[in-house]
Design a protein around this motif. Structure first.
Motif, mmCIF file in Angstrom:
data_model
loop_
_atom_site.group_PDB
_atom_site.id
_atom_site.type_symbol
_atom_site.label_atom_id
_atom_site.label_comp_id
_atom_site.label_asym_id
_atom_site.label_seq_id
_atom_site.Cartn_x
_atom_site.Cartn_y
_atom_site.Cartn_z
ATOM 1 N N LYS A 5 0.838 -1.204 0.000
ATOM 2 C CA LYS A 5 0.000 0.000 0.000
ATOM 3 C C LYS A 5 0.869 1.249 0.000
ATOM 4 C CE LYS A 5 -4.106 -1.902 2.225
ATOM 5 N NZ LYS A 5 -4.972 -1.860 3.411
ATOM 6 N N ARG A 6 1.944 1.207 0.773
ATOM 7 C CA ARG A 6 2.857 2.352 0.816
ATOM 8 C C ARG A 6 3.510 2.550 -0.558
ATOM 9 N NH1 ARG A 6 7.404 1.309 4.539
ATOM 10 N NH2 ARG A 6 5.733 0.223 5.609
ATOM 11 N N PHE A 7 3.869 1.449 -1.204
ATOM 12 C CA PHE A 7 4.453 1.518 -2.540
ATOM 13 C C PHE A 7 3.473 2.136 -3.541
ATOM 14 C CE2 PHE A 7 4.912 -0.491 -6.739
ATOM 15 C CZ PHE A 7 6.170 -0.022 -7.084
ATOM 16 N N LEU A 8 2.215 1.763 -3.479
ATOM 17 C CA LEU A 8 1.219 2.303 -4.403
ATOM 18 C C LEU A 8 0.960 3.785 -4.171
ATOM 19 C CD1 LEU A 8 -1.410 -0.586 -4.569
ATOM 20 C CD2 LEU A 8 0.254 0.079 -6.301
#
Length: 65
Positions: A5-8
């Motif tokens: 989620k952090r990557f997205l």
């Protein structure tokens, strides 16, 4: 899952991609537009040269009168 989620949500590289796409578009547009411009400038240079030659001939005739 939190790393994904952090990557997205991370948009730090998106600006670089935008600039690469924008710059490549400008370069491609320049490559497409240059040949007609070069041809037109060359034709205009020939016309200007002809007119300068005619003006020079007219000045020469006027000086000899």
């Amino acid at each position: 899952m939190t790393r994904f989620k952090r990557f997205l949500r991370d948009e730090s590289g998106a600006v670089t991609v935008d600039w690469v796409v924008l710059t490549s578009g400008v370069v491609i547009l320049g490559i497409v537009v240059m040949p007609p411009i070069v041809r037109a400038v060359g034709d205009m240079a020939v016309l200007i040269g002809d007119q300068v030659g005619v003006a020079g001939d007219n000045l020469e005739e006027a000086a000899n009168r």
